[in-house]
Design a protein around this motif. Structure first.
Motif, PDB file in Angstrom:
ATOM      1  N   PRO A  43       0.872  -1.153  -0.072  1.00  0.00           N
ATOM      2  CA  PRO A  43      -0.017   0.161   0.060  1.00  0.00           C
ATOM      3  C   PRO A  43       0.745   1.224   0.113  1.00  0.00           C
ATOM      4  O   PRO A  43       1.989   1.298   0.592  1.00  0.00           O
ATOM      5  N   CYS A  44       0.347   2.243  -0.658  1.00  0.00           N
ATOM      6  CA  CYS A  44       1.088   3.740  -0.598  1.00  0.00           C
ATOM      7  C   CYS A  44      -0.090   4.649  -0.465  1.00  0.00           C
ATOM      8  O   CYS A  44      -1.200   4.546  -0.164  1.00  0.00           O
ATOM      9  N   TYR A  45       0.500   6.026  -0.649  1.00  0.00           N
ATOM     10  CA  TYR A  45      -0.281   7.018  -0.178  1.00  0.00           C
ATOM     11  C   TYR A  45      -1.434   7.180  -1.189  1.00  0.00           C
ATOM     12  O   TYR A  45      -2.583   7.732  -0.797  1.00  0.00           O
ATOM     13  N   LYS A  46      -1.337   6.686  -2.482  1.00  0.00           N
ATOM     14  CA  LYS A  46      -2.482   6.645  -3.633  1.00  0.00           C
ATOM     15  C   LYS A  46      -3.600   5.820  -3.011  1.00  0.00           C
ATOM     16  O   LYS A  46      -4.701   6.218  -3.160  1.00  0.00           O
ATOM     17  N   PHE A  47      -3.354   4.734  -2.269  1.00  0.00           N
ATOM     18  CA  PHE A  47      -4.353   3.817  -1.869  1.00  0.00           C
ATOM     19  C   PHE A  47      -5.194   4.623  -0.622  1.00  0.00           C
ATOM     20  O   PHE A  47      -6.305   4.407  -0.618  1.00  0.00           O
ATOM     21  N   ALA A  48      -4.268   5.152   0.226  1.00  0.00           N
ATOM     22  CA  ALA A  48      -5.097   6.227   1.109  1.00  0.00           C
ATOM     23  C   ALA A  48      -5.890   7.248   0.640  1.00  0.00           C
ATOM     24  O   ALA A  48      -7.121   7.298   1.093  1.00  0.00           O
ATOM     25  N   ALA A  49      -5.426   7.905  -0.570  1.00  0.00           N
ATOM     26  CA  ALA A  49      -6.402   8.881  -1.093  1.00  0.00           C
ATOM     27  C   ALA A  49      -7.432   8.209  -1.789  1.00  0.00           C
ATOM     28  O   ALA A  49      -8.828   8.717  -1.685  1.00  0.00           O
ATOM     29  N   ALA A  50      -7.319   7.121  -2.477  1.00  0.00           N
ATOM     30  CA  ALA A  50      -8.601   6.481  -3.034  1.00  0.00           C
ATOM     31  C   ALA A  50      -9.540   5.734  -2.174  1.00  0.00           C
ATOM     32  O   ALA A  50     -10.731   5.949  -2.294  1.00  0.00           O
ATOM     33  N   MET A  51      -9.081   5.384  -0.896  1.00  0.00           N
ATOM     34  CA  MET A  51     -10.063   4.898   0.110  1.00  0.00           C
ATOM     35  C   MET A  51     -10.683   6.015   0.885  1.00  0.00           C
ATOM     36  O   MET A  51     -11.676   5.920   1.523  1.00  0.00           O
ATOM     37  N   GLY A  52     -10.111   6.962   0.887  1.00  0.00           N
ATOM     38  CA  GLY A  52     -10.678   8.150   1.616  1.00  0.00           C
ATOM     39  C   GLY A  52     -10.257   8.575   3.052  1.00  0.00           C
ATOM     40  O   GLY A  52     -10.637   9.529   3.680  1.00  0.00           O
ATOM     41  N   PHE A  53      -9.273   7.623   3.615  1.00  0.00           N
ATOM     42  CA  PHE A  53      -8.832   7.951   5.120  1.00  0.00           C
ATOM     43  C   PHE A  53      -7.415   7.538   4.889  1.00  0.00           C
ATOM     44  O   PHE A  53      -6.769   6.486   4.453  1.00  0.00           O
ATOM     45  N   LYS A  54      -6.467   8.066   5.832  1.00  0.00           N
ATOM     46  CA  LYS A  54      -5.133   8.216   5.669  1.00  0.00           C
ATOM     47  C   LYS A  54      -4.627   6.939   6.498  1.00  0.00           C
ATOM     48  O   LYS A  54      -3.487   6.676   5.922  1.00  0.00           O
ATOM     49  N   HIS A  55      -5.247   6.170   7.182  1.00  0.00           N
ATOM     50  CA  HIS A  55      -4.927   5.233   8.082  1.00  0.00           C
ATOM     51  C   HIS A  55      -5.013   3.839   7.113  1.00  0.00           C
ATOM     52  O   HIS A  55      -4.823   2.674   7.702  1.00  0.00           O
ATOM     53  N   ALA A  56      -5.708   3.921   5.775  1.00  0.00           N
ATOM     54  CA  ALA A  56      -5.953   2.852   4.973  1.00  0.00           C
ATOM     55  C   ALA A  56      -4.712   1.975   4.694  1.00  0.00           C
ATOM     56  O   ALA A  56      -4.801   0.705   4.889  1.00  0.00           O
ATOM     57  N   PRO A  57      -3.399   2.656   4.558  1.00  0.00           N
ATOM     58  CA  PRO A  57      -2.484   1.567   4.347  1.00  0.00           C
ATOM     59  C   PRO A  57      -2.052   0.958   5.450  1.00  0.00           C
ATOM     60  O   PRO A  57      -1.601  -0.324   5.426  1.00  0.00           O
ATOM     61  N   LYS A  58      -2.071   1.595   6.719  1.00  0.00           N
ATOM     62  CA  LYS A  58      -1.696   0.891   8.219  1.00  0.00           C
ATOM     63  C   LYS A  58      -2.697  -0.492   8.233  1.00  0.00           C
ATOM     64  O   LYS A  58      -2.377  -1.384   8.559  1.00  0.00           O
ATOM     65  N   MET A  59      -4.016  -0.227   7.740  1.00  0.00           N
ATOM     66  CA  MET A  59      -5.021  -1.326   7.956  1.00  0.00           C
ATOM     67  C   MET A  59      -4.716  -2.450   6.941  1.00  0.00           C
ATOM     68  O   MET A  59      -4.717  -3.601   7.294  1.00  0.00           O
ATOM     69  N   MET A  60      -4.129  -2.167   5.703  1.00  0.00           N
ATOM     70  CA  MET A  60      -3.800  -3.272   4.845  1.00  0.00           C
ATOM     71  C   MET A  60      -2.534  -3.992   5.330  1.00  0.00           C
ATOM     72  O   MET A  60      -2.432  -5.198   5.401  1.00  0.00           O
ATOM     73  N   VAL A  61      -1.564  -3.168   5.882  1.00  0.00           N
ATOM     74  CA  VAL A  61      -0.346  -3.984   6.581  1.00  0.00           C
ATOM     75  C   VAL A  61      -0.807  -4.709   7.777  1.00  0.00           C
ATOM     76  O   VAL A  61      -0.152  -5.963   7.805  1.00  0.00           O
ATOM     77  N   GLN A  62      -1.543  -4.337   8.483  1.00  0.00           N
ATOM     78  CA  GLN A  62      -2.030  -5.097   9.798  1.00  0.00           C
ATOM     79  C   GLN A  62      -2.943  -6.392   9.354  1.00  0.00           C
ATOM     80  O   GLN A  62      -2.733  -7.249  10.039  1.00  0.00           O
ATOM     81  N   ALA A  63      -3.866  -6.136   8.386  1.00  0.00           N
ATOM     82  CA  ALA A  63      -4.636  -7.145   8.034  1.00  0.00           C
ATOM     83  C   ALA A  63      -4.136  -8.240   7.115  1.00  0.00           C
ATOM     84  O   ALA A  63      -4.372  -9.381   7.006  1.00  0.00           O
ATOM     85  N   GLY A  64      -3.129  -7.714   6.515  1.00  0.00           N
ATOM     86  CA  GLY A  64      -2.430  -8.565   5.316  1.00  0.00           C
ATOM     87  C   GLY A  64      -3.205  -8.749   4.057  1.00  0.00           C
ATOM     88  O   GLY A  64      -2.943  -9.896   3.168  1.00  0.00           O
ATOM     89  N   CYS A  65      -4.298  -8.030   3.874  1.00  0.00           N
ATOM     90  CA  CYS A  65      -5.314  -8.269   2.878  1.00  0.00           C
ATOM     91  C   CYS A  65      -4.810  -7.253   1.281  1.00  0.00           C
ATOM     92  O   CYS A  65      -5.369  -6.454   1.251  1.00  0.00           O
ATOM     93  N   CYS A  66      -3.817  -7.902   1.047  1.00  0.00           N
ATOM     94  CA  CYS A  66      -2.842  -6.933  -0.049  1.00  0.00           C
ATOM     95  C   CYS A  66      -3.281  -7.312  -1.480  1.00  0.00           C
ATOM     96  O   CYS A  66      -3.237  -6.820  -2.263  1.00  0.00           O
ATOM     97  N   GLY A  67      -3.611  -8.640  -1.536  1.00  0.00           N
ATOM     98  CA  GLY A  67      -3.775  -9.055  -3.083  1.00  0.00           C
ATOM     99  C   GLY A  67      -2.398  -9.465  -3.450  1.00  0.00           C
ATOM    100  O   GLY A  67      -1.380  -9.469  -2.924  1.00  0.00           O
TER     101      GLY A  67
END
Length: 209
Positions: free
Chosen positions: A139-163
Motif C-alpha cells: 500500500p501507498c499514499y495513493k491507496f489512502a487517497a482512493a479509500m478516503g482515509f489516511k490510515h488505510a495503508p496501516k490497515m492493509m499492512v495490519q490485516a495482510g489483505c494485500c492481493g
C-alpha cells in the motif's frame, strides 16, 4: 474459485496528501464483462507508475472479494459524520455506499482464494488465460487517497489483505463468471509471508508488532 469482475482504468488526476498526481489507480468494471489479456496487462488498462503496477512482472493485479467487507466497514468508521446519534433500529452510516469492484485498484476481483492459500510461482489457469503469481501488492499514499482515509495503508499492512500481482504466461480472453484452477509452483513462500517480509519497515513505522 471464480472471477467476479474485470476492471481497468485510465490515467487521471488523483488528489493525494502529496498533491495532485496522475494515476490510473481508479478502476471500473469493463463493459460486457469480457476483456483481452495481453503480456503487459488487461487491454484498455493504463499503468502510470511502473514501479508500483506494470511491466511484465506486475501486469495484472488480483484481489480477493472477501476483503471488501473489511474495507466497507473501515471506511464507514473513518468517514462517519461527527456527532451523529445512532438510533435504535437504524443502521449507522448506511449512507456511505459499499465500494464497487475495482475500488482497491485491482484488475481482477476473485472469490474463493486468499493470500495465505497462494504461493509465489503458483499459476492461475482460466479458460484461455494463465497468470503466474509474482509478488504481493504494497500500500501507498495513493491507496489512502482512493479509500478516503489516511490510515488505510496501516490497515492493509495490519490485516495482510494485500492481493497479488501476476505475470501473464498465456494471453487470451477473460470473462466474468468463469472459474479458474490453481496450479502449484515450487511453493517456497506464500503471498502472506512475502507481504510480511516486504512491509516490515512499514510495520515498524506504523507501530505494529
Amino acid at each position: 474459485m471464480h472471477l467476479l469482475s474485470i476492471c481497468t482504468g485510465l490515467a487521471a488526476p488523483l488528489e493525494t496528501p502529496k498533491g495532485k498526481v496522475m494515476s490510473a489507480f481508479v478502476k471500473t468494471p469493463v463493459a460486457g464483462g469480457r476483456a483481452q489479456v495481453r503480456p503487459l496487462g488487461i487491454e484498455g488498462d493504463e499503468q502510470v507508475d511502473l514501479s508500483v503496477h506494470g511491466g511484465l512482472g506486475k501486469a495484472v493485479y488480483v484481489y480477493p472479494s472477501e476483503h471488501y467487507t473489511l474495507w466497507n466497514t473501515m471506511r464507514r468508521q473513518a468517514l462517519r459524520p461527527e456527532g451523529r446519534v445512532i438510533q435504535e433500529g437504524h443502521i449507522p452510516f448506511a449512507d456511505i455506499p459499499d465500494l464497487p469492484w475495482g475500488a482497491v485498484g485491482e484488475n481482477l476481483t476473485i472469490a474463493g482464494l486468499l493470500e495465505n492459500e497462494i504461493w509465489i510461482g503458483d499459476r492461475m489457469r482460466f479458460g484461455e488465460v494463465e497468470l503466474v503469481v509474482t509478488e504481493p501488492r504494497q500500500p501507498c499514499y495513493k491507496f489512502a487517497a482512493a479509500m478516503g482515509f489516511k490510515h488505510a495503508p496501516k490497515m492493509m499492512v495490519q490485516a495482510g489483505c494485500c492481493g497479488w500481482y501476476c505475470e501473464v504466461r498465456r494471453t487470451g480472453e477473460l470473462a466474468v463468471g468463469e472459474s479458474f484452477e490453481l496450479i502449484a509452483g515450487d511453493r517456497y513462500v506464500t503471498i502472506t509471508e512475502q507481504f510480511a517480509l516486504a512491509t516490515r519497515k512499514q510495520r515498524a513505522g506504523f507501530g505494529l508488532a
